[in-house]
Design a protein around this motif. Structure first.
Motif, mmCIF file in Angstrom:
data_model
loop_
_atom_site.group_PDB
_atom_site.id
_atom_site.type_symbol
_atom_site.label_atom_id
_atom_site.label_comp_id
_atom_site.label_asym_id
_atom_site.label_seq_id
_atom_site.Cartn_x
_atom_site.Cartn_y
_atom_site.Cartn_z
ATOM 1 N N GLU A 131 55.762 70.070 57.858
ATOM 2 C CA GLU A 131 55.652 69.685 59.270
ATOM 3 C C GLU A 131 54.948 68.341 59.413
ATOM 4 N N ARG A 132 53.851 68.189 58.706
ATOM 5 C CA ARG A 132 53.070 66.951 58.773
ATOM 6 C C ARG A 132 53.882 65.761 58.256
ATOM 7 N N GLU A 133 54.582 65.970 57.146
ATOM 8 C CA GLU A 133 55.373 64.887 56.567
ATOM 9 C C GLU A 133 56.551 64.503 57.457
ATOM 10 N N LEU A 134 57.243 65.512 57.993
ATOM 11 C CA LEU A 134 58.360 65.217 58.896
ATOM 12 C C LEU A 134 57.887 64.492 60.142
ATOM 13 N N GLU A 135 56.709 64.866 60.627
ATOM 14 C CA GLU A 135 56.147 64.229 61.813
ATOM 15 C C GLU A 135 55.975 62.730 61.607
ATOM 16 N N ARG A 136 55.372 62.339 60.477
ATOM 17 C CA ARG A 136 55.151 60.905 60.274
ATOM 18 C C ARG A 136 56.464 60.174 60.029
ATOM 19 N N ARG A 137 57.441 60.857 59.421
ATOM 20 C CA ARG A 137 58.735 60.207 59.219
ATOM 21 C C ARG A 137 59.479 60.010 60.537
ATOM 22 N N ILE A 138 59.364 60.985 61.429
ATOM 23 C CA ILE A 138 60.011 60.843 62.737
ATOM 24 C C ILE A 138 59.402 59.672 63.502
ATOM 25 N N ARG A 139 58.076 59.526 63.431
ATOM 26 C CA ARG A 139 57.428 58.393 64.094
ATOM 27 C C ARG A 139 57.943 57.077 63.523
ATOM 28 N N SER A 181 73.956 59.604 43.007
ATOM 29 C CA SER A 181 72.623 60.016 43.431
ATOM 30 C C SER A 181 72.740 60.846 44.704
ATOM 31 N N VAL A 182 72.479 62.142 44.577
ATOM 32 C CA VAL A 182 72.503 63.017 45.753
ATOM 33 C C VAL A 182 71.403 62.601 46.723
ATOM 34 N N THR A 183 70.254 62.241 46.194
ATOM 35 C CA THR A 183 69.134 61.821 47.030
ATOM 36 C C THR A 183 69.509 60.622 47.882
ATOM 37 N N GLU A 184 70.133 59.631 47.277
ATOM 38 C CA GLU A 184 70.516 58.432 48.024
ATOM 39 C C GLU A 184 71.529 58.756 49.105
ATOM 40 N N VAL A 185 72.493 59.623 48.803
ATOM 41 C CA VAL A 185 73.494 60.012 49.802
ATOM 42 C C VAL A 185 72.822 60.688 50.991
ATOM 43 N N LEU A 186 71.911 61.619 50.720
ATOM 44 C CA LEU A 186 71.231 62.314 51.810
ATOM 45 C C LEU A 186 70.408 61.351 52.654
ATOM 46 N N GLU A 187 69.637 60.507 52.013
ATOM 47 C CA GLU A 187 68.782 59.582 52.767
ATOM 48 C C GLU A 187 69.608 58.566 53.551
ATOM 49 N N ASP A 188 70.747 58.163 53.018
ATOM 50 C CA ASP A 188 71.624 57.241 53.746
ATOM 51 C C ASP A 188 72.171 57.865 55.019
ATOM 52 N N HIS A 189 72.168 59.204 55.080
ATOM 53 C CA HIS A 189 72.711 59.895 56.253
ATOM 54 C C HIS A 189 71.614 60.653 57.009
ATOM 55 N N HIS A 190 70.383 60.140 56.910
ATOM 56 C CA HIS A 190 69.251 60.606 57.711
ATOM 57 C C HIS A 190 68.871 62.057 57.460
ATOM 58 N N VAL A 191 69.066 62.507 56.233
ATOM 59 C CA VAL A 191 68.517 63.793 55.815
ATOM 60 C C VAL A 191 67.364 63.470 54.868
ATOM 61 N N HIS A 192 66.140 63.762 55.285
ATOM 62 C CA HIS A 192 64.974 63.403 54.491
ATOM 63 C C HIS A 192 64.900 64.262 53.227
ATOM 64 N N LEU A 200 66.142 66.235 66.124
ATOM 65 C CA LEU A 200 65.613 64.901 65.856
ATOM 66 C C LEU A 200 65.794 64.494 64.401
ATOM 67 N N ALA A 201 65.570 65.428 63.491
ATOM 68 C CA ALA A 201 65.591 65.102 62.071
ATOM 69 C C ALA A 201 65.821 66.370 61.271
ATOM 70 N N ALA A 202 66.216 66.177 60.021
ATOM 71 C CA ALA A 202 66.388 67.294 59.100
ATOM 72 C C ALA A 202 65.871 66.876 57.734
ATOM 73 N N ALA A 203 65.515 67.858 56.945
ATOM 74 C CA ALA A 203 64.973 67.561 55.618
ATOM 75 C C ALA A 203 65.382 68.641 54.636
ATOM 76 N N VAL A 204 65.543 68.239 53.384
ATOM 77 C CA VAL A 204 65.670 69.188 52.284
ATOM 78 C C VAL A 204 64.449 68.988 51.404
ATOM 79 N N ILE A 205 63.862 70.081 50.976
ATOM 80 C CA ILE A 205 62.607 70.041 50.226
ATOM 81 C C ILE A 205 62.850 70.660 48.867
ATOM 82 N N TYR A 206 62.293 70.043 47.830
ATOM 83 C CA TYR A 206 62.499 70.579 46.491
ATOM 84 C C TYR A 206 61.187 70.588 45.729
ATOM 85 N N GLY A 207 61.088 71.491 44.765
ATOM 86 C CA GLY A 207 59.904 71.583 43.933
ATOM 87 C C GLY A 207 59.900 70.504 42.872
#
Length: 425
Positions: A100-108, A154-165, A189-196
C-alpha cells in the motif's frame, strides 16, 4: 499549520504493520514516550499524540512527521496469494501494508508525470470458464500490447511499459506474490504485481505472468482452487503459461505430439521462452503435446534430481526500472526536490545508478534513519526523552514549511509528490 487532531490513526497502523512491529515494539522504538495502550488508542482514533510523540513516532518509522497526517491516496485491494495458507496472517498484513505504501508513492509520482489514466489497465476484462478462454485471453492481451507471438525478452519491461507496477518484496518464506489494484472512488488508478525476491529469473517471470492473469481474468464463474475440475487457479496458470509461450510458436518448435522429450531440448526451450523446465512440461501437458503419464514421469525425475526449487541453468532475474527512471525524470524537470529524489533512489540523483539497479521492498534493507534510531535506543530512557523533546521544539514550523513546499533550483512551480502542494518559485 497541521494540528495533532489531524494525525491519522490508520496511517500509524499502516506504517507499524508494514515494518512488522507490534504496538509494544513501536512504544519501545519511541524511547518509551508512550505505552502500547496509548498507541492502540491513537490507531483507533480515540486519542491524539502530542507534537513530541508525533516526532518520536516518525523517527521510529523512518519517515517525516508530515507522513502521519496524510490520507492514503487510494484504496488498495489484493488478489489471492499463492501459498497463502503457509504465509500466515501477520506476514500477509506486513506485505499488504508495505505494498500500500509503495503503490501510494508511485501513484503520486505518476500523477506528477501525467501518467494517471493515460492507458487502460487490464482488470477482470476476460471472463473465463474453460482452458480455451484462458488461451484466448492471453492472445488478446498480447495483441493489445502489440507483442506479436515472439518470446518476451523482459516480462518486467512489458508490464512497466503498460503501467502495471512491478514490486519486489524479499525476506518472506513461502511467498511468491499477489497482485493489487489501487482505486479512487471506484475508479482504477493503478495496478501492481508483486513477487518474492531471491528467485531465479524463470520463476520470477512465471510469477509475474501468473499475477498478471489474476489482474486480467474474471474468474467469478469458476470454482475455488482444488475442486477436482478446471478452477480459478488453473485459469490463471493457463493464461500465464500462454502469455509466456503462445500455442502456435511453441507447437512449431516442439511438434503437435511427442512420445517423449529430452532434457537438452527442454533447456533450449527454457532459454528461448524464459520458463522453467517444470512450467514448460506443464504447458506441453496442457496442450496435449505430451501425455499425462510422461508428465508424471518427468515430475518424478525432477523430484529425484532436487530441481523443484533449483533447476539447472537458472536464468538471471529481471530488474524493474520504472521507479528509478521516473524519479530521474521528475527531478530533472524540477517536479520533485533533490531531497525527495535521494529518498526514493537511496542516493543523490546526480550520482548514477545504485548497486543493483533494481527496486524492491526488501525487509532486510535498513531505512535511511535506522542507524540514528539504533544510536538513540542505546541512550538511557531519560536522555532519549530529552533528545526527542528537543527535536519536537525544533520542528515547530515544520508542518507549515512542509505544506508550503520548497522552491527548486530551476525556478517555476515545484511539486513534492509526498505533500501534493504547489509553490511558486
Amino acid at each position: 499549520m497541521e494540528t495533532t487532531e489531524n494525525v491519522k490513526g490508520d496511517r500509524i497502523r499502516q506504517l507499524r504493520l508494514g515494518r512488522g512491529m507490534t504496538q509494544a515494539d513501536l512504544a519501545e522504538a519511541t524511547g518509551d514516550l508512550v505505552s502500547k495502550q496509548m498507541i492502540s488508542r491513537y490507531e483507533r482514533g480515540e486519542s491524539r499524540p502530542s507534537p513530541s510523540v508525533i516526532e518520536g513516532l516518525a523517527e521510529a518509522f523512518g519517515v517525516r512527521a508530515v507522513d502521519l497526517f496524510r490520507e492514503p491516496v487510494a484504496e488498495v485491494t489484493f488478489d489471492a496469494y499463492r501459498k497463502y495458507k503457509r504465509l500466515g496472517k501477520r506476514k500477509q498484513e506486513r506485505i499488504e501494508r508495505r505494498v500500500e505504501r509503495e503503490l501510494e508513492r508511485r501513484i503520486r509520482l505518476q500523477d506528477l508525470l501525467g501518467q494517471i489514466r493515460d492507458a487502460p489497465i487490464p482488470s477482470r476484462e476476460w471472463e473465463v470458464t474453460s482452458p480455451e478462454d484462458a488461451e484466448e485471453a492471453a492472445e488478446a492481451l498480447r495483441r493489445r500490447w502489440q507483442l506479436g507471438l515472439a518470446p518476451i525478452a523482459s516480462v518486467t519491461e512489458v508490464l512497466e511499459d503498460h503501467h502495471v507496477h512491478v514490486i519486489q518484496i524479499s525476506g518472506f518464506n513461502h511467498f511468491d506474490g499477489p497482485s493489487a489494484r489501487a482505486w479512487d472512488e471506484g475508479e482504477l488508478l493503478a495496478a501492481a504485481v508483486i513477487y518474492g525476491g531471491g528467485r531465479a529469473g524463470e520463476r520470477q517471470r512465471l510469477t509475474l505472468a501468473h499475477e498478471l492473469a489474476h489482474l486480467a481474468l474474471d474468474t467469478e464463474g469458476l470454482p475455488a482452487e482444488n475442486q477436482g475440475e478446471f478452477d480459478a487457479e488453473d485459469a490463471v496458470f493457463r493464461m500465464g503459461g500462454a502469455f509466456l509461450a503462445p500455442r502456435d510458436p511453441l507447437l512449431r518448435d516442439v511438434g503437435q505430439k511427442r512420445q517423449s522429450i529430452q532434457l537438452q531440448e527442454l533447456l533450449l526451450l527454457k532459454e528461448e521462452y524464459g520458463m522453467s523446465i517444470q512450467a514448460l512440461l506443464y504447458r506441453l501437458k496442457d496442450l496435449e503435446v505430451i501425455s499425462k503419464y510422461h508428465h508424471k514421469q518427468w515430475s518424478i525425475e525432477i523430484n529425484r534430481q532436487g530441481w523443484r526449487t533449483s533447476e539447472p541453468e537458472e536464468l538471471p532475474p529481471e530488474r524493474p526500472k520504472w521507479l528509478r527512471r521516473s524519479t530521474y525524470r521528475a527531478y530533472s524537470e524540477g517536479l520533485i526536490s533533490e531531497e525527495k529524489a535521494k529518498q526514493i533512489l537511496g542516493e543523490s540523483p546526480d550520482g548514477g545508478e545504485g548497486p543493483d539497479g533494481g527496486e524492491s521492498l526488501d525487509e532486510e534493507e535498513p531505512s535511511p534513519t535506522l542507524t540514528q534510531r539504533r544510536s538513540l535506543m542505546e541512550l538511557p530512557v531519560e536522555e532519549r526523552r530529552q533528545v526527542l523533546a528537543k527535536q519536537a521544539e525544533e520542528m515547530k514550523g515544520h508542518y507549515e514549511d512542509t505544506r508550503s513546499g520548497r522552491t527548486g533550483e530551476q525556478g517555476g512551480a515545484v511539486y513534492d509528490y509526498d505533500t501534493e502542494e504547489e509553490t511558486g518559485g
